[in-house]
Motif scaffolding. Structure first.
Motif, PDB file in Angstrom:
ATOM      1  N   ALA A 117     -21.874  19.493  32.498  1.00 34.56           N
ATOM      2  CA  ALA A 117     -22.216  19.080  33.867  1.00 34.56           C
ATOM      3  C   ALA A 117     -21.013  18.437  34.549  1.00 34.56           C
ATOM      4  O   ALA A 117     -21.047  17.259  34.926  1.00 34.56           O
ATOM      5  CB  ALA A 117     -23.407  18.124  33.854  1.00 34.56           C
ATOM      6  N   PRO A 118     -19.933  19.186  34.734  1.00 32.58           N
ATOM      7  CA  PRO A 118     -18.743  18.603  35.382  1.00 32.58           C
ATOM      8  C   PRO A 118     -19.036  18.101  36.784  1.00 32.58           C
ATOM      9  O   PRO A 118     -18.351  17.202  37.285  1.00 32.58           O
ATOM     10  CB  PRO A 118     -17.735  19.765  35.393  1.00 32.58           C
ATOM     11  N   LEU A 164      -9.057  15.489  38.893  1.00 33.62           N
ATOM     12  CA  LEU A 164      -8.889  15.150  37.482  1.00 33.62           C
ATOM     13  C   LEU A 164      -9.945  15.824  36.616  1.00 33.62           C
ATOM     14  O   LEU A 164      -9.704  16.116  35.445  1.00 33.62           O
ATOM     15  CB  LEU A 164      -8.977  13.632  37.292  1.00 33.62           C
ATOM     16  N   VAL A 165     -11.115  16.082  37.203  1.00 40.28           N
ATOM     17  CA  VAL A 165     -12.212  16.660  36.428  1.00 40.28           C
ATOM     18  C   VAL A 165     -11.888  18.097  36.047  1.00 40.28           C
ATOM     19  O   VAL A 165     -12.008  18.492  34.878  1.00 40.28           O
ATOM     20  CB  VAL A 165     -13.536  16.577  37.207  1.00 40.28           C
ATOM     21  N   ALA A 166     -11.476  18.908  37.015  1.00 41.33           N
ATOM     22  CA  ALA A 166     -11.130  20.304  36.728  1.00 41.33           C
ATOM     23  C   ALA A 166      -9.973  20.381  35.731  1.00 41.33           C
ATOM     24  O   ALA A 166      -9.973  21.219  34.824  1.00 41.33           O
ATOM     25  CB  ALA A 166     -10.778  21.032  38.019  1.00 41.33           C
ATOM     26  N   VAL A 209      -8.691  13.868  29.677  1.00 41.19           N
ATOM     27  CA  VAL A 209     -10.045  13.305  29.668  1.00 41.19           C
ATOM     28  C   VAL A 209      -9.977  11.787  29.778  1.00 41.19           C
ATOM     29  O   VAL A 209     -10.787  11.163  30.480  1.00 41.19           O
ATOM     30  CB  VAL A 209     -10.812  13.730  28.399  1.00 41.19           C
ATOM     31  N   GLY A 210      -8.992  11.185  29.116  1.00 38.77           N
ATOM     32  CA  GLY A 210      -8.844   9.731  29.159  1.00 38.77           C
ATOM     33  C   GLY A 210      -8.468   9.195  30.520  1.00 38.77           C
ATOM     34  O   GLY A 210      -8.649   8.001  30.799  1.00 38.77           O
ATOM     35  N   ALA A 211      -7.957  10.050  31.397  1.00 38.52           N
ATOM     36  CA  ALA A 211      -7.583   9.603  32.747  1.00 38.52           C
ATOM     37  C   ALA A 211      -8.789   9.415  33.654  1.00 38.52           C
ATOM     38  O   ALA A 211      -8.674   8.820  34.733  1.00 38.52           O
ATOM     39  CB  ALA A 211      -6.619  10.617  33.366  1.00 38.52           C
ATOM     40  N   ILE A 212      -9.941   9.919  33.234  1.00 42.57           N
ATOM     41  CA  ILE A 212     -11.153   9.819  34.056  1.00 42.57           C
ATOM     42  C   ILE A 212     -11.887   8.530  33.702  1.00 42.57           C
ATOM     43  O   ILE A 212     -12.223   8.311  32.540  1.00 42.57           O
ATOM     44  CB  ILE A 212     -12.073  11.031  33.821  1.00 42.57           C
ATOM     45  N   PRO A 213     -12.150   7.665  34.667  1.00 47.25           N
ATOM     46  CA  PRO A 213     -12.902   6.438  34.374  1.00 47.25           C
ATOM     47  C   PRO A 213     -14.350   6.741  34.022  1.00 47.25           C
ATOM     48  O   PRO A 213     -14.822   7.875  34.192  1.00 47.25           O
ATOM     49  CB  PRO A 213     -12.796   5.641  35.682  1.00 47.25           C
TER      50      PRO A 213
END
Length: 421
Positions: A10-11, A27-29, A99-103
């Motif tokens: 579920a992006p 950042l998600v894509a 992935v770690g860049a996304i809060p």
């Protein structure tokens, strides 16, 4: 770190969280691509390694004349496996960074926007009014011989102070009151380290959005903590904890240090925003299904402290863009500061869901027997800045201050703080 399964399945939920935070949706894509590349690289490595194992077995069973050709193939496969392993490791590092860049993904009903977009949930207590010109907490502290900012600056620089006399007793009284309340609620007290390793600081999210507030120890691979939350979260890092008896709850007492870079002009007078202060921090490890219930519990304990100290306060639901990288929701409890004519944050409590636990590898065993990340929550139950609200709220015309009844047993029965002269 966010749940990779949520990112894959579920992006759009993660993108909605980024929009609510006013953060980079792209950042998600990028993370989805990096995660897919990582899985492809791992699959290719495992395929080649399986093929290598098959050929190795064939060599052992082959006739003597067949072995040279098979050995050449094994050698070629070995080189391919090594290259695939290196690609897999590189893809893993890229994916981890992406992935770690996304809060943390905010909860669905958290207000969108930035610092000014909070929602006031309730206002409690009567805002104090005076028939005299009220003094601010620093003037009161100086009259009472409780706060000495001048010598604090002389010894350590701006935004340092001495709490002396009744000021020191007030702080210790507050901390002991909070500790008693925490013990009543089943929290285990801890005196925590105030120096931690970078992986612990990073794991809790304090080297992300809050990096400009963190002191780094020169010449040492250590950081000074701005809250015992960091050490409390690290306490069970790389462990499987037992939650069968309910949440694990700790109360950490520590001195805290904050660089406060970028906060020029914000509450620089007095002790509301200083570089060093003491704090009693609640920290809970819970089953993720119980996280929101635990969050309400921590907030209720904070509100009880405000009410019992006789402070008018409000509770706000912090907007997504004003959350730290680890929090999925944060409630601020703000007390009325009479001389400022407004509410100022005294304490907060955050639900970090499984974000910190994933980064710190803290798991529990589910009913199925498998392990899964826990949820972590934190909330302050007493800290130095509370003294500012207490002094201003309970001041009298002559500069004396009435001690809240709940604090009197911790000050030897003292009912009123009197000016020195």
């Amino acid at each position: 770190m966010i749940d990779p399964q949520l990112l894959r399945s579920a992006p759009e939920v993660v993108e909605a969280s980024q929009r609510a935070r006013r953060a980079d949706v792209g950042l998600v894509a990028a993370a989805v691509r990096a995660d897919a590349d990582r899985r492809d690289a791992i699959a290719e490595f495992e395929r080649l390694r399986a093929e290598q194992n098959v050929f190795s077995k064939r060599v052992g069973a082959a006739a003597k004349e067949e072995r040279p050709a098979l050995l050449a193939q094994v050698k070629q496969l070995s080189a391919e496996v090594k290259a695939a392993s290196e690609r897999s490791s590189a893809a893993e590092a890229v994916a981890e960074e992406a992935v770690g860049a996304i809060p943390n993904v905010v909860l669905a009903d958290v207000p969108e926007g930035g610092e000014v977009d909070y929602v006031v949930l309730r206002e409690v207590g009567e805002v104090p009014s005076f028939d005299f010109e009220p003094r601010d907490h620093l003037e009161l502290g100086e009259l009472l011989g409780a706060i000495d900012m001048v010598r604090g600056a002389k010894v350590s620089g701006a935004r340092f102070s001495y709490l002396r006399g009744v000021g020191a007793r007030l702080e210790l009284g507050l901390m002991h009151l909070a500790l008693d309340r925490a013990l009543e609620a089943g929290f285990v007290p801890l005196i925590t380290p105030t120096l931690v390793k970078p992986e612990i600081m990073r794991g809790t999210g304090f080297l992300d959005k809050h990096a400009d507030a963190v002191y780094k120890v020169e010449g040492e691979d250590l950081y000074l903590t701005g809250t015992s939350e960091v050490a409390l979260a690290g306490y069970h890092s790389d462990e499987i904890v037992d939650l069968t008896g309910g949440p694990l709850r700790y109360a950490g007492w520590s001195t805290c240090y904050r660089l406060e870079a970028g906060s020029a002009g914000k509450d620089t007078r007095g002790i509301i925003r200083t570089h060093q202060f003491d704090k009693l921090e609640m920290f809970s490890y819970v089953d993720p299904a119980e996280a929101e219930q635990e969050h309400a519990r921590l907030l209720a304990m904070q509100e009880r402290m405000m009410t019992d100290l006789g402070l008018a306060y409000r509770v706000i639901d912090t907007a997504a863009g004003d959350l730290g990288s680890s929090a999925a929701r944060k409630y601020d409890v703000e007390a009325w500061i009479p001389t400022q004519g407004t509410y100022r944050e005294l304490t907060s409590t955050s639900n970090c869901t499984t974000y910190q636990a994933r980064r710190l590898a803290i798991r529990h065993r589910t009913e199925s027997g498998r392990t899964a990340p826990v949820a972590t929550l934190n909330g302050t139950l007493a800290t130095t800045r509370w003294i500012a609200a207490i002094l201003e709220t309970h001041q009298q015309a002559d500069g004396s201050v009435v001690v809240p009844e709940v604090l009197r047993p911790f000050l030897g029965g003292l009912t009123t703080l009197q000016p020195l002269s």
